[in-house]
Design a protein around this motif. Sequence first.
Motif, PDB file in Angstrom:
ATOM      1  N   ALA A   1      -1.370   8.699   3.801  1.00 56.10           N
ATOM      2  CA  ALA A   1      -0.818   9.272   5.031  1.00 56.10           C
ATOM      3  C   ALA A   1      -1.938   9.390   6.054  1.00 56.10           C
ATOM      4  CB  ALA A   1      -0.215  10.651   4.761  1.00 56.10           C
TER       5      ALA A   1
ATOM      6  N   TYR B   1      -2.084  11.022  10.035  1.00 55.12           N
ATOM      7  CA  TYR B   1      -1.381  11.652  11.149  1.00 55.12           C
ATOM      8  C   TYR B   1      -2.357  11.772  12.310  1.00 55.12           C
ATOM      9  CZ  TYR B   1       1.720  12.876   7.325  1.00 55.12           C
ATOM     10  OH  TYR B   1       2.539  12.818   6.230  1.00 55.12           O
ATOM     11  N   GLU B   2      -1.938  11.269  13.462  1.00 60.91           N
ATOM     12  CA  GLU B   2      -2.790  11.283  14.642  1.00 60.91           C
ATOM     13  C   GLU B   2      -2.166  12.122  15.748  1.00 60.91           C
ATOM     14  OE1 GLU B   2      -3.775   7.344  15.969  1.00 60.91           O
ATOM     15  OE2 GLU B   2      -4.425   6.714  13.969  1.00 60.91           O
TER      16      GLU B   2
END
Length: 137
Positions: free
Chosen positions: A36, A38-39
């Motif tokens: 995973a 996430y930005e």
Amino acid sequence: MAGKEGLPSIFPTLTYTDAKAAIRQLTEAFGFSEQAVYEAEDGTVVHAELVQGNGGVMLGSKGTGSRFDEAMKSSGPAGVYVVVEDVDAHHRRAVDHGAEILMPPTDQEYGSRDYMARDLEGNVWSFGTYAPEIAAK
């Protein structure tokens, strides 16, 4: 309870000035897989999970202002040990991708074969065959 059914219960957590470069190095040179990433809207890595075997590491960008980022602000490099099956092949991959090697594959007195490398921001990664069993409690 984590760990009871093969789920890891401990994840080293690291912060990087350039988390995207860290993810590239950890996947390309050290063989991790992205689970995973996430930005934030600006492209900053807020949280990433990379896995290898049945373990993983969590990481993110420095300077996010999160509680964890603030707690890590004055911390130094960390050391992480990762169990791999073929130390020599893993080492060749790291060398092929330009990783800084601190110790070549070495047979240890306790029966393990290990090597050490430093990532782009100074953390020390050890890869080897030592895999202690954890007694069930």
